[in-house]
Design an enzyme around this catalytic site. Structure first.
Site, PDB file in Angstrom:
ATOM      1  N   ASN A  44      -5.341  -1.933  -3.020  1.00  0.00           N
ATOM      2  CA  ASN A  44      -5.787  -1.998  -4.419  1.00  0.00           C
ATOM      3  C   ASN A  44      -4.817  -1.394  -5.415  1.00  0.00           C
ATOM      4  O   ASN A  44      -4.585  -1.917  -6.492  1.00  0.00           O
ATOM      5  CB  ASN A  44      -7.175  -1.370  -4.543  1.00  0.00           C
ATOM      6  CG  ASN A  44      -7.175   0.108  -4.194  1.00  0.00           C
ATOM      7  OD1 ASN A  44      -6.453   0.537  -3.308  1.00  0.00           O
ATOM      8  ND2 ASN A  44      -7.962   0.874  -4.915  1.00  0.00           N
ATOM      9  N   GLU A 101      -8.760   9.416   2.627  1.00  0.00           N
ATOM     10  CA  GLU A 101      -9.324   9.058   1.316  1.00  0.00           C
ATOM     11  C   GLU A 101     -10.065   7.750   1.537  1.00  0.00           C
ATOM     12  O   GLU A 101      -9.427   6.723   1.792  1.00  0.00           O
ATOM     13  CB  GLU A 101      -8.208   8.885   0.293  1.00  0.00           C
ATOM     14  CG  GLU A 101      -7.396  10.135   0.025  1.00  0.00           C
ATOM     15  CD  GLU A 101      -8.218  11.195  -0.669  1.00  0.00           C
ATOM     16  OE1 GLU A 101      -7.774  12.357  -0.674  1.00  0.00           O
ATOM     17  OE2 GLU A 101      -9.296  10.870  -1.197  1.00  0.00           O
ATOM     18  N   CYS A 133     -11.151   2.835  -6.028  1.00  0.00           N
ATOM     19  CA  CYS A 133     -12.135   3.645  -5.287  1.00  0.00           C
ATOM     20  C   CYS A 133     -12.959   4.521  -6.221  1.00  0.00           C
ATOM     21  O   CYS A 133     -14.047   4.946  -5.879  1.00  0.00           O
ATOM     22  CB  CYS A 133     -11.407   4.535  -4.289  1.00  0.00           C
ATOM     23  SG  CYS A 133     -10.306   5.690  -5.116  1.00  0.00           S
ATOM     24  N   GLU A 148      -6.059  15.586  -1.555  1.00  0.00           N
ATOM     25  CA  GLU A 148      -4.666  15.330  -1.904  1.00  0.00           C
ATOM     26  C   GLU A 148      -4.423  15.920  -3.283  1.00  0.00           C
ATOM     27  O   GLU A 148      -5.353  16.330  -3.969  1.00  0.00           O
ATOM     28  CB  GLU A 148      -4.407  13.810  -1.923  1.00  0.00           C
ATOM     29  CG  GLU A 148      -4.572  13.172  -0.551  1.00  0.00           C
ATOM     30  CD  GLU A 148      -4.285  11.670  -0.563  1.00  0.00           C
ATOM     31  OE1 GLU A 148      -4.665  10.995  -1.526  1.00  0.00           O
ATOM     32  OE2 GLU A 148      -3.649  11.200   0.405  1.00  0.00           O
TER      33      GLU A 148
HETATM   34  N1  LIG Z   1     -10.635   7.391  -1.622  1.00  0.00           N
HETATM   35  C1  LIG Z   1      -9.567   6.816  -2.113  1.00  0.00           C
HETATM   36  O1  LIG Z   1      -8.669   7.440  -2.705  1.00  0.00           O
HETATM   37  C2  LIG Z   1      -9.413   5.322  -1.962  1.00  0.00           C
HETATM   38  C3  LIG Z   1      -8.385   4.699  -2.660  1.00  0.00           C
HETATM   39  C4  LIG Z   1      -8.240   3.304  -2.541  1.00  0.00           C
HETATM   40  C5  LIG Z   1      -9.099   2.564  -1.718  1.00  0.00           C
HETATM   41  N2  LIG Z   1     -10.071   3.209  -1.050  1.00  0.00           N
HETATM   42  C6  LIG Z   1     -10.996   2.447  -0.210  1.00  0.00           C
HETATM   43  O2  LIG Z   1     -10.248   1.459   0.533  1.00  0.00           O
HETATM   44  C7  LIG Z   1     -11.041   0.274   0.697  1.00  0.00           C
HETATM   45  C8  LIG Z   1     -10.279  -0.921   0.190  1.00  0.00           C
HETATM   46  O3  LIG Z   1      -8.975  -0.940   0.760  1.00  0.00           O
HETATM   47  P1  LIG Z   1      -8.678  -1.830   2.055  1.00  0.00           P
HETATM   48  O4  LIG Z   1      -9.546  -3.043   2.075  1.00  0.00           O
HETATM   49  O5  LIG Z   1      -7.209  -1.983   2.176  1.00  0.00           O
HETATM   50  O6  LIG Z   1      -9.168  -0.859   3.228  1.00  0.00           O
HETATM   51  P2  LIG Z   1      -9.026  -1.138   4.794  1.00  0.00           P
HETATM   52  O7  LIG Z   1      -9.636   0.024   5.444  1.00  0.00           O
HETATM   53  O8  LIG Z   1      -9.487  -2.498   5.139  1.00  0.00           O
HETATM   54  O9  LIG Z   1      -7.426  -1.125   5.058  1.00  0.00           O
HETATM   55  C9  LIG Z   1      -6.659  -0.044   4.630  1.00  0.00           C
HETATM   56  C10 LIG Z   1      -5.385   0.019   5.491  1.00  0.00           C
HETATM   57  O10 LIG Z   1      -5.768   0.323   6.825  1.00  0.00           O
HETATM   58  C11 LIG Z   1      -5.190  -0.605   7.730  1.00  0.00           C
HETATM   59  N3  LIG Z   1      -6.114  -0.733   8.859  1.00  0.00           N
HETATM   60  C12 LIG Z   1      -7.231  -1.488   8.931  1.00  0.00           C
HETATM   61  N4  LIG Z   1      -7.845  -1.325  10.127  1.00  0.00           N
HETATM   62  C13 LIG Z   1      -7.080  -0.417  10.825  1.00  0.00           C
HETATM   63  C14 LIG Z   1      -7.152   0.175  12.129  1.00  0.00           C
HETATM   64  N5  LIG Z   1      -8.168  -0.121  12.964  1.00  0.00           N
HETATM   65  N6  LIG Z   1      -6.183   1.051  12.516  1.00  0.00           N
HETATM   66  C15 LIG Z   1      -5.164   1.355  11.680  1.00  0.00           C
HETATM   67  N7  LIG Z   1      -5.023   0.823  10.427  1.00  0.00           N
HETATM   68  C16 LIG Z   1      -5.976  -0.040  10.016  1.00  0.00           C
HETATM   69  C17 LIG Z   1      -5.031  -1.864   6.907  1.00  0.00           C
HETATM   70  O11 LIG Z   1      -4.057  -2.718   7.477  1.00  0.00           O
HETATM   71  C18 LIG Z   1      -4.598  -1.285   5.566  1.00  0.00           C
HETATM   72  O12 LIG Z   1      -3.215  -0.996   5.589  1.00  0.00           O
HETATM   73  C19 LIG Z   1     -12.316   0.526  -0.095  1.00  0.00           C
HETATM   74  O13 LIG Z   1     -13.342   0.989   0.770  1.00  0.00           O
HETATM   75  C20 LIG Z   1     -11.945   1.650  -1.061  1.00  0.00           C
HETATM   76  O14 LIG Z   1     -13.049   2.424  -1.446  1.00  0.00           O
HETATM   77  C21 LIG Z   1     -10.265   4.579  -1.152  1.00  0.00           C
HETATM   78  O1  LIG Z   2      -8.524   3.367  -5.612  1.00  0.00           O
HETATM   79  C1  LIG Z   2      -8.460   4.600  -5.623  1.00  0.00           C
HETATM   80  C2  LIG Z   2      -7.631   5.297  -6.557  1.00  0.00           C
HETATM   81  C3  LIG Z   2      -7.063   6.471  -6.218  1.00  0.00           C
HETATM   82  C4  LIG Z   2      -6.281   7.132  -7.176  1.00  0.00           C
HETATM   83  C5  LIG Z   2      -5.535   8.240  -6.816  1.00  0.00           C
HETATM   84  O2  LIG Z   2      -5.418   8.600  -5.558  1.00  0.00           O
HETATM   85  C6  LIG Z   2      -4.843   9.032  -7.846  1.00  0.00           C
HETATM   86  O3  LIG Z   2      -5.034   8.778  -9.048  1.00  0.00           O
HETATM   87  O4  LIG Z   2      -4.127   9.966  -7.431  1.00  0.00           O
END
Ligand SMILES: NC(=O)c1ccc[n+]([C@@H]2O[C@H](COP(=O)([O-])OP(=O)(O)OC[C@H]3O[C@@H](n4cnc5c(N)ncnc54)[C@H](O)[C@@H]3O)[C@@H](O)[C@H]2O)c1
Ligand SMILES: O=C/C=C/C=C(\O)C(=O)O
Length: 478
Positions: A156, A255, A289, A459
């Site tokens: 994202n 995260e 997120c 972080e």
């Molecule tokens: N808390 C935060 O700061 C934050 C920030 C951005 C996104 N997110 C969360 O991420 C999600 C959206 O992103 P997404 O669809 O890329 O997430 P995802 O978990 O599908 O994938 C994230 C990464 O993990 C890898 N991955 C997937 N399965 C794996 C496994 N079994 N082992 C190792 N690596 C693996 C993917 O290839 C990708 O690089 C949403 O749930 C969002 O809330 C959280």
């Molecule tokens: O999609 C999640 C966004 C996260 C943002 C940060 O980790 C940041 O602003 O440092």
């Protein structure tokens, strides 16, 4: 722009190509190589070798200077990074140009600075009862890098979130093997080129592309040569990574997902609360997120808030698509579920018709819902799209209870003019971050992360440097 791996200081294309799709038009725009296990193993070995070579011997000053060169390299290729981020994600150019790419350079500069401001503690010790003053000592703490760090990032905010981990990991003296999302590999490849041009020693930073489960992501997180894992993504993925790394007791920084609440009190500046919720629910089409998916409004202003938010959602234009057809279908399945669960659709709820090639892309309408019970799946499960559900509350206690009634706890917003109420309510909300009368206003020194299913650890500033290093206490008898 060729998407390539970067291992041991060299660019590689090992592995079968997989297609890259433009989310705006649904058209194929290129391919990326799927790293085989052997290449992931080579990357981990290259990182290990760097630690016993020039990179492991680098001083904090030299590491700080290297981070600044990387930031300058990103700035020098700014337009190329913006073009790549927009092509991979479909996000509005203005968003990539004002948030994603500037923050990537900013992440490296923040940690180049933080390396200097980092005090180490010492204690003058006198333990009574030891004969002849033997109980007198000096205790001081130094920090050692963890070693080889695996970094796995989502689609994202691809470059922002990749560099948010790479910068502190390198600052602390680790060697990195990074695996970006298979959806958005291009800016990560550009970053590898910038790091190569910045002259970091071979193996200090390695990049492998590919999918997650049963592929490059899993090869990396289950690798015995990995000393720590920093991951951002879905909570379910975090659990899978934890299981995969458990046998090696690998420390993790997570995260994860969210279902972020907003609390709008009757005394709030209502226009500011509407503006803020339009931003917090619909920026990047809800694919951040930190986005708000649950809005609770004090009853006296509930109807007016819903009417204003619905009107703003209907008038939104220029918004981007979902990252993929699969994610578009997931979000639309929740739009259908909401209606099945009894929701009133105040705005949106479907697919926009543009009358141009965007109709082949993955857009969904910004959507405002109301009328659902708190137990509805639409109110409890992360959707990660441009949608929020609005419900009324009557008391401050009820507002806090509603906000906390979630398996997640990442971020929250509180809208009120009553500062005493803000200071009463904010600390009681079970999340890592609470914004009052604002959203996503970021100071990179502050702790960033979630509680419950939203993450493990924090972080930002010292918090990242603490995760990416081990304190060693040295006790010298005087
Ligand atoms: N808390 C935060 O700061 C934050 C920030 C951005 C996104 N997110 C969360 O991420 C999600 C959206 O992103 P997404 O669809 O890329 O997430 P995802 O978990 O599908 O994938 C994230 C990464 O993990 C890898 N991955 C997937 N399965 C794996 C496994 N079994 N082992 C190792 N690596 C693996 C993917 O290839 C990708 O690089 C949403 O749930 C969002 O809330 C959280
Ligand atoms: O999609 C999640 C966004 C996260 C943002 C940060 O980790 C940041 O602003 O440092």
């Amino acid at each position: 722009m060729r998407v390539r791996h970067y291992v041991g200081g060299g660019f590689r294309t090992d592995g079968a190509p997989f297609a890259l799709v433009d989310p705006v038009t649904g058209g194929e725009v290129g391919t990326a190589p799927e790293a085989p296990r052997a290449l992931v193993d080579e990357a981990v070995r290259s990182a290990r070798a760097a630690l016993s070579g020039e990179w492991g011997a680098a001083s904090p000053e030299e590491r700080s200077a290297a981070l600044r060169r990387i930031a300058d390299g990103i700035d020098a290729r700014f337009e190329e990074f913006v073009d790549a981020e927009v092509r991979d994600t479909g996000k509005p150019r203005e968003l990539a140009a004002t948030v994603d790419i500037p923050r990537a350079a900013g992440n490296f500069r923040a940690y180049a600075d933080l390396l200097y401001g980092r005090p180490e503690r010492a204690y003058s010790t006198r333990v009574p009862g030891w004969s002849g003053g033997a109980g007198q000592a000096l205790n001081y703490t130094v920090r050692r890098p963890l070693g080889v760090v695996a970094i796995i990032s989502p689609w994202n905010l691809p470059l922002l979130l990749l560099t948010w981990k790479v910068a502190p990991a390198l600052a602390a003296g680790n060697a990195v093997v990074a695996k970006p999302s298979e959806e958005t590999p291009t800016t990560a490849t550009l970053l590898a080129e910038v790091i190569h041009e910045a002259g970091l020693p071979a193996g200090a930073f390695n990049l492998v592309h590919g999918h997650g489960a049963d592929a490059a992501g899993a090869f990396l997180t289950g690798h015995p040569g990995v000393d720590a894992i920093a991951f951002t993504g879905e909570s379910a993925t975090g659990a899978a990574i934890m299981r995969n790394a458990a046998d090696h007791v690998t420390p993790v920084s997570f995260e994860l997902g969210g279902k972020n609440p907003a609390l709008v009190f009757a005394d709030a500046d209502l226009e500011a609360a509407v503006d803020g919720t339009v931003r917090s629910s619909f920026t990047h089409s809800g694919q951040i997120c930190l986005c708000t998916e649950r809005v609770y409004v004090e009853r006296p202003v509930f109807d007016e808030f819903v009417e204003r938010l619905g009107e703003r959602a209907r008038k939104l234009d220029g918004y981007g698509p979902m990252i993929s057809a699969a994610h578009r279908d997931k979000v639309l399945s929740y739009y259908r579920l909401a209606v099945e669960e009894g929701a009133t659709v105040v705005a949106g709820g479907g697919v926009p018709v543009f009358g141009d090639d965007r109709d082949n892309g993955f857009h969904v309408e910004p959507t405002v819902l109301t009328g659902l019970p708190e137990q509805a799946r639409t109110v409890r499960e992360e959707i990660f799209g441009p949608v929020c559900h609005v419900a009324p509350f009557d008391t401050e206690e009820e507002a806090v209870r509603l906000a906390n009634d979630s398996e997640y706890g990442l971020a929250a917003t509180v809208w009120t003019r009553d500062l005493s109420r803000a200071h009463r309510v904010a600390p009681r909300i079970e999340s890592g971050i609470v914004w009052v009368n604002c959203w996503n206003l970021r100071d990179l020194r502050t702790p960033f992360g979630g509680v419950k299913a939203s993450g493990i650890g924090r972080e930002g500033g010292e918090y990242s440097l603490d995760f990416f290093s081990e304190p060693v206490n040295v006790c010298i008898q005087i």
